[in-house]
Design an enzyme around this catalytic site. Sequence first.
Site, short mmCIF file in Angstrom:
data_model
loop_
_atom_site.label_atom_id
_atom_site.label_comp_id
_atom_site.label_asym_id
_atom_site.label_seq_id
_atom_site.Cartn_x
_atom_site.Cartn_y
_atom_site.Cartn_z
N ASN A 162 -22.41 13.54 0.91
CA ASN A 162 -22.31 13.01 2.26
C ASN A 162 -23.73 12.77 2.78
O ASN A 162 -24.54 13.69 2.80
CB ASN A 162 -21.54 14.00 3.14
N HIS A 173 -19.75 9.00 2.94
CA HIS A 173 -19.19 10.30 2.59
C HIS A 173 -19.51 10.58 1.12
O HIS A 173 -20.03 9.71 0.41
CB HIS A 173 -17.69 10.31 2.81
N GLU A 233 -17.58 10.85 -1.53
CA GLU A 233 -16.86 9.99 -2.45
C GLU A 233 -17.40 8.56 -2.42
O GLU A 233 -17.56 7.93 -3.48
CB GLU A 233 -15.35 9.97 -2.11
N SER A 251 -11.01 18.06 0.26
CA SER A 251 -9.90 17.12 0.35
C SER A 251 -10.39 15.80 0.94
O SER A 251 -11.08 15.79 1.96
CB SER A 251 -8.82 17.73 1.25
N CYS A 262 -10.92 12.49 3.02
CA CYS A 262 -10.49 11.98 4.32
C CYS A 262 -9.73 10.66 4.13
O CYS A 262 -9.64 10.14 3.01
CB CYS A 262 -11.70 11.77 5.23
N CYS A 271 -11.95 7.90 2.50
CA CYS A 271 -12.17 8.10 1.07
C CYS A 271 -10.87 7.96 0.28
O CYS A 271 -10.87 7.44 -0.84
CB CYS A 271 -12.85 9.44 0.84
N ASP A 317 -18.04 14.18 11.89
CA ASP A 317 -17.78 13.69 10.54
C ASP A 317 -16.29 13.42 10.31
O ASP A 317 -15.95 12.47 9.61
CB ASP A 317 -18.29 14.69 9.50
#
Length: 177
Positions: free
Chosen positions: A71, A82, A84, A109, A111, A114, A174
Amino acid sequence: MPPLRAGSCNAAFLRGVADVILRPMTASEPAEDRTFMEVAKAEARQGRAEGGIPIGAALVVDGKVIGSGHNRRVQLGSPIRHGETDALEQAGRQPASVYRRATMYTTLSPCDMCTGSILLYEIPRVVMGEKRTFVGGEDYLRSRGVEVVNLDDPECVGMMNEFIAESPELWNEDIGE
């Protein structure tokens, strides 16, 4: 290389690696999942060291990391970087056939943004470090045929708990709250 001494940084690192390697596996957890999650966790630690949010990711195809990231919203002033999406950016342009053989490793996990990226590129498998501190789109991913594995990794949980306690405003920003 100098010999390892008790209490040295190298000894602590090796103990951490041994803890990961020696932790019992579950039936649904291939050994390589822990190996590649270590890449994502290293990215998360790097992000935190840079003053950012400790979420890391690695995109793996055919047993090789093709992109890893963390991130960088704070560092780049970016609303979309982020872990990912940074891993996808670091992987560069790839043919669709590459993404369709990939696994996305992420310390948290994913978002909704992503999750959308994973679906857009038809990444068939996601391995997340934890979902105790944030539950993202894993149910939606499953409903779209993506295999989702939760390692429930204590280090991932600890990094996020510590960060959220220290920087609740930044965390809420975020996640869009």
